[in-house]
Write a protein that holds these residues in place. Structure first.
Motif, PDB file in Angstrom:
ATOM      1  N   LYS A  53       0.830  -1.203   0.000  1.00 13.16           N
ATOM      2  CA  LYS A  53       0.000   0.000   0.000  1.00 13.16           C
ATOM      3  C   LYS A  53       0.869   1.260   0.000  1.00 13.16           C
ATOM      4  O   LYS A  53       0.483   2.280  -0.542  1.00 13.16           O
ATOM      5  CB  LYS A  53      -0.901   0.036   1.236  1.00 13.16           C
ATOM      6  CG  LYS A  53      -2.019  -0.977   1.227  1.00 13.16           C
ATOM      7  CD  LYS A  53      -2.843  -0.834   2.483  1.00 13.16           C
ATOM      8  CE  LYS A  53      -3.963  -1.851   2.526  1.00 13.16           C
ATOM      9  NZ  LYS A  53      -4.743  -1.749   3.763  1.00 13.16           N
ATOM     10  N   LEU A  54       2.007   1.159   0.653  1.00 13.71           N
ATOM     11  CA  LEU A  54       2.877   2.335   0.771  1.00 13.71           C
ATOM     12  C   LEU A  54       3.649   2.601  -0.520  1.00 13.71           C
ATOM     13  O   LEU A  54       3.812   3.749  -0.926  1.00 13.71           O
ATOM     14  CB  LEU A  54       3.859   2.140   1.929  1.00 13.71           C
ATOM     15  CG  LEU A  54       3.235   1.946   3.311  1.00 13.71           C
ATOM     16  CD1 LEU A  54       4.319   1.705   4.346  1.00 13.71           C
ATOM     17  CD2 LEU A  54       2.384   3.133   3.698  1.00 13.71           C
ATOM     18  N   ILE A  55       4.166   1.544  -1.128  1.00 19.26           N
ATOM     19  CA  ILE A  55       4.969   1.668  -2.351  1.00 19.26           C
ATOM     20  C   ILE A  55       4.434   0.668  -3.385  1.00 19.26           C
ATOM     21  O   ILE A  55       5.061  -0.353  -3.651  1.00 19.26           O
ATOM     22  CB  ILE A  55       6.467   1.401  -2.083  1.00 19.26           C
ATOM     23  CG1 ILE A  55       6.959   2.221  -0.902  1.00 19.26           C
ATOM     24  CG2 ILE A  55       7.305   1.698  -3.313  1.00 19.26           C
ATOM     25  CD1 ILE A  55       8.387   1.936  -0.491  1.00 19.26           C
ATOM     26  N   PRO A  56       3.271   0.952  -3.973  1.00 16.74           N
ATOM     27  CA  PRO A  56       2.666  -0.031  -4.870  1.00 16.74           C
ATOM     28  C   PRO A  56       3.438  -0.284  -6.163  1.00 16.74           C
ATOM     29  O   PRO A  56       3.308  -1.344  -6.762  1.00 16.74           O
ATOM     30  CB  PRO A  56       1.282   0.560  -5.157  1.00 16.74           C
ATOM     31  CG  PRO A  56       1.409   2.013  -4.889  1.00 16.74           C
ATOM     32  CD  PRO A  56       2.440   2.136  -3.816  1.00 16.74           C
ATOM     33  N   GLY A  87      -9.159  11.677   5.840  1.00 20.33           N
ATOM     34  CA  GLY A  87      -9.750  10.390   5.486  1.00 20.33           C
ATOM     35  C   GLY A  87      -9.042   9.704   4.328  1.00 20.33           C
ATOM     36  O   GLY A  87      -9.631   8.864   3.643  1.00 20.33           O
ATOM     37  N   LEU A  88      -7.789  10.047   4.125  1.00 22.28           N
ATOM     38  CA  LEU A  88      -7.030   9.472   3.017  1.00 22.28           C
ATOM     39  C   LEU A  88      -6.159   8.313   3.507  1.00 22.28           C
ATOM     40  O   LEU A  88      -5.799   8.259   4.683  1.00 22.28           O
ATOM     41  CB  LEU A  88      -6.160  10.549   2.360  1.00 22.28           C
ATOM     42  CG  LEU A  88      -6.950  11.617   1.596  1.00 22.28           C
ATOM     43  CD1 LEU A  88      -6.024  12.739   1.144  1.00 22.28           C
ATOM     44  CD2 LEU A  88      -7.675  11.010   0.402  1.00 22.28           C
ATOM     45  N   PRO A  89      -5.798   7.414   2.610  1.00 28.67           N
ATOM     46  CA  PRO A  89      -5.010   6.244   2.991  1.00 28.67           C
ATOM     47  C   PRO A  89      -3.532   6.564   3.173  1.00 28.67           C
ATOM     48  O   PRO A  89      -3.060   7.670   2.867  1.00 28.67           O
ATOM     49  CB  PRO A  89      -5.224   5.286   1.819  1.00 28.67           C
ATOM     50  CG  PRO A  89      -5.426   6.186   0.642  1.00 28.67           C
ATOM     51  CD  PRO A  89      -6.202   7.374   1.193  1.00 28.67           C
ATOM     52  N   GLU A  90      -2.813   5.553   3.621  1.00 28.54           N
ATOM     53  CA  GLU A  90      -1.380   5.672   3.888  1.00 28.54           C
ATOM     54  C   GLU A  90      -0.595   6.165   2.673  1.00 28.54           C
ATOM     55  O   GLU A  90       0.358   6.914   2.802  1.00 28.54           O
ATOM     56  CB  GLU A  90      -0.798   4.325   4.329  1.00 28.54           C
ATOM     57  CG  GLU A  90      -1.360   3.801   5.629  1.00 28.54           C
ATOM     58  CD  GLU A  90      -2.503   2.811   5.444  1.00 28.54           C
ATOM     59  OE1 GLU A  90      -3.271   2.923   4.452  1.00 28.54           O
ATOM     60  OE2 GLU A  90      -2.655   1.922   6.298  1.00 28.54           O
ATOM     61  N   ARG A  91      -1.013   5.754   1.477  1.00 27.73           N
ATOM     62  CA  ARG A  91      -0.298   6.162   0.259  1.00 27.73           C
ATOM     63  C   ARG A  91      -0.288   7.680   0.118  1.00 27.73           C
ATOM     64  O   ARG A  91       0.707   8.258  -0.315  1.00 27.73           O
ATOM     65  CB  ARG A  91      -0.931   5.496  -0.968  1.00 27.73           C
ATOM     66  CG  ARG A  91      -0.287   5.862  -2.294  1.00 27.73           C
ATOM     67  CD  ARG A  91       1.120   5.342  -2.406  1.00 27.73           C
ATOM     68  NE  ARG A  91       1.686   5.655  -3.719  1.00 27.73           N
ATOM     69  CZ  ARG A  91       2.972   5.674  -3.990  1.00 27.73           C
ATOM     70  NH1 ARG A  91       3.841   5.365  -3.055  1.00 27.73           N
ATOM     71  NH2 ARG A  91       3.411   5.975  -5.179  1.00 27.73           N
ATOM     72  N   ALA A 191       5.265   3.986   7.768  1.00 27.98           N
ATOM     73  CA  ALA A 191       5.193   2.662   8.438  1.00 27.98           C
ATOM     74  C   ALA A 191       5.468   2.801   9.926  1.00 27.98           C
ATOM     75  O   ALA A 191       4.829   2.138  10.746  1.00 27.98           O
ATOM     76  CB  ALA A 191       6.181   1.700   7.784  1.00 27.98           C
ATOM     77  N   GLN A 192       6.396   3.659  10.293  1.00 28.81           N
ATOM     78  CA  GLN A 192       6.769   3.826  11.688  1.00 28.81           C
ATOM     79  C   GLN A 192       5.714   4.561  12.507  1.00 28.81           C
ATOM     80  O   GLN A 192       5.464   4.214  13.659  1.00 28.81           O
ATOM     81  CB  GLN A 192       8.104   4.564  11.795  1.00 28.81           C
ATOM     82  CG  GLN A 192       8.597   4.713  13.227  1.00 28.81           C
ATOM     83  CD  GLN A 192       9.987   5.327  13.299  1.00 28.81           C
ATOM     84  OE1 GLN A 192      10.599   5.662  12.295  1.00 28.81           O
ATOM     85  NE2 GLN A 192      10.491   5.472  14.499  1.00 28.81           N
ATOM     86  N   TYR A 193       5.080   5.577  11.927  1.00 24.53           N
ATOM     87  CA  TYR A 193       4.222   6.457  12.725  1.00 24.53           C
ATOM     88  C   TYR A 193       2.728   6.388  12.421  1.00 24.53           C
ATOM     89  O   TYR A 193       1.945   6.995  13.142  1.00 24.53           O
ATOM     90  CB  TYR A 193       4.686   7.925  12.575  1.00 24.53           C
ATOM     91  CG  TYR A 193       6.067   8.148  13.119  1.00 24.53           C
ATOM     92  CD1 TYR A 193       6.342   7.984  14.483  1.00 24.53           C
ATOM     93  CD2 TYR A 193       7.120   8.494  12.288  1.00 24.53           C
ATOM     94  CE1 TYR A 193       7.616   8.183  14.987  1.00 24.53           C
ATOM     95  CE2 TYR A 193       8.402   8.688  12.783  1.00 24.53           C
ATOM     96  CZ  TYR A 193       8.639   8.547  14.129  1.00 24.53           C
ATOM     97  OH  TYR A 193       9.901   8.731  14.627  1.00 24.53           O
ATOM     98  N   TRP A 194       2.306   5.678  11.391  1.00 24.96           N
ATOM     99  CA  TRP A 194       0.886   5.659  11.024  1.00 24.96           C
ATOM    100  C   TRP A 194      -0.005   5.192  12.178  1.00 24.96           C
ATOM    101  O   TRP A 194      -1.042   5.756  12.438  1.00 24.96           O
ATOM    102  CB  TRP A 194       0.666   4.801   9.787  1.00 24.96           C
ATOM    103  CG  TRP A 194      -0.760   4.828   9.305  1.00 24.96           C
ATOM    104  CD1 TRP A 194      -1.744   3.922   9.584  1.00 24.96           C
ATOM    105  CD2 TRP A 194      -1.367   5.825   8.480  1.00 24.96           C
ATOM    106  NE1 TRP A 194      -2.923   4.294   8.975  1.00 24.96           N
ATOM    107  CE2 TRP A 194      -2.712   5.462   8.297  1.00 24.96           C
ATOM    108  CE3 TRP A 194      -0.897   6.995   7.877  1.00 24.96           C
ATOM    109  CZ2 TRP A 194      -3.602   6.220   7.527  1.00 24.96           C
ATOM    110  CZ3 TRP A 194      -1.780   7.751   7.118  1.00 24.96           C
ATOM    111  CH2 TRP A 194      -3.114   7.357   6.953  1.00 24.96           C
ATOM    112  N   ASN A 195       0.406   4.151  12.874  1.00 24.84           N
ATOM    113  CA  ASN A 195      -0.417   3.591  13.946  1.00 24.84           C
ATOM    114  C   ASN A 195       0.025   4.012  15.345  1.00 24.84           C
ATOM    115  O   ASN A 195      -0.358   3.389  16.318  1.00 24.84           O
ATOM    116  CB  ASN A 195      -0.435   2.062  13.849  1.00 24.84           C
ATOM    117  CG  ASN A 195      -1.237   1.606  12.669  1.00 24.84           C
ATOM    118  OD1 ASN A 195      -2.273   2.175  12.345  1.00 24.84           O
ATOM    119  ND2 ASN A 195      -0.763   0.575  11.989  1.00 24.84           N
ATOM    120  N   SER A 196       0.823   5.066  15.441  1.00 23.16           N
ATOM    121  CA  SER A 196       1.283   5.466  16.783  1.00 23.16           C
ATOM    122  C   SER A 196       0.568   6.709  17.255  1.00 23.16           C
ATOM    123  O   SER A 196      -0.126   7.359  16.553  1.00 23.16           O
ATOM    124  CB  SER A 196       2.793   5.702  16.782  1.00 23.16           C
ATOM    125  OG  SER A 196       3.149   6.768  15.934  1.00 23.16           O
TER     126      SER A 196
END
Length: 196
Positions: A53-56, A87-91, A191-196
């Motif tokens: 999802k991050l680097i498709p 409301g946008l995704p990780e990408r 990846a490091q901070y999205w869920n923190s």
């Protein structure tokens, strides 16, 4: 006592003893009262976003990386928070952070005097004269991110574009391929901070 009977009796006694040893502590522990007023620590591992999802498209070209200081890390976290608010995704956060890494190295830049590129300001080097907002607005990390991502959402198919193409469509830079070099670091930050 015959040998066969003796072995049977010893075997049964051994099983009884072994069963008592293993069942004893469990049974004794189960009888202890539970204090429901004590807080219970629960370890929760937040999953990191999927690399797909991050680097498709995979990274394009040689990658650059800088060591972030506390201010730059805070700005990256602010971009992630604004992306979630939109409301946008990780990408979208990866594209936004890579763009800011290229434009300002994640530093919220004010007017740089003679070194300024026209009237460019903030994390994304947005220009008040181009309608991005007032100087106060575009030096606010949340506002600047939401403004960038508003432009990103207007790009048909941005989710499926290579990062540099999506960023360039919004930014209209003189160096359209420069954004690609920051994709891996931007993905690592998300990846490091999205869920923190």
């Amino acid at each position: 006592m015959n040998t066969m009977l003796r072995k049977s009796v010893l075997g049964i006694a051994g099983l009884a003893f072994t069963g008592g040893v293993f069942a004893g502590p469990v049974a004794a522990h189960a009888a202890e009262p539970v204090d429901s007023t004590k807080p219970v620590a629960v370890a929760v591992q937040a999953d990191k976003p999927d690399t797909g999802k991050l680097i498709p498209h995979g990274v394009q070209g040689a990658q650059s990386k800088i060591t972030l200081n506390d201010e730059q890390t805070a700005n990256a976290k602010a971009i992630i928070a604004a992306t979630k608010k939109a409301g946008l995704p990780e990408r979208a956060a990866v594209i936004s952070i890579a763009t800011s890494l290229q434009e300002s190295k994640l530093e919220n830049l004010g007017h740089l005097g003679d070194k300024n590129d026209h009237d460019s300001l903030g994390l994304f080097q947005q220009r008040p004269s181009s309608g991005w907002g007032t100087p106060e607005q575009i030096t606010d990390p949340e506002y600047a991110t939401l403004a960038f991502e508003k432009g990103l959402k207007q790009v048909d198919g941005w989710q499926d574009m290579p990062l540099t193409e999506a960023a360039q469509t919004v930014q209209v830079s003189a160096y359209p391929d420069a954004y690609a070099q920051w994709e891996q670091q931007a993905a690592d930050i998300v990846a490091q901070y999205w869920n923190s």
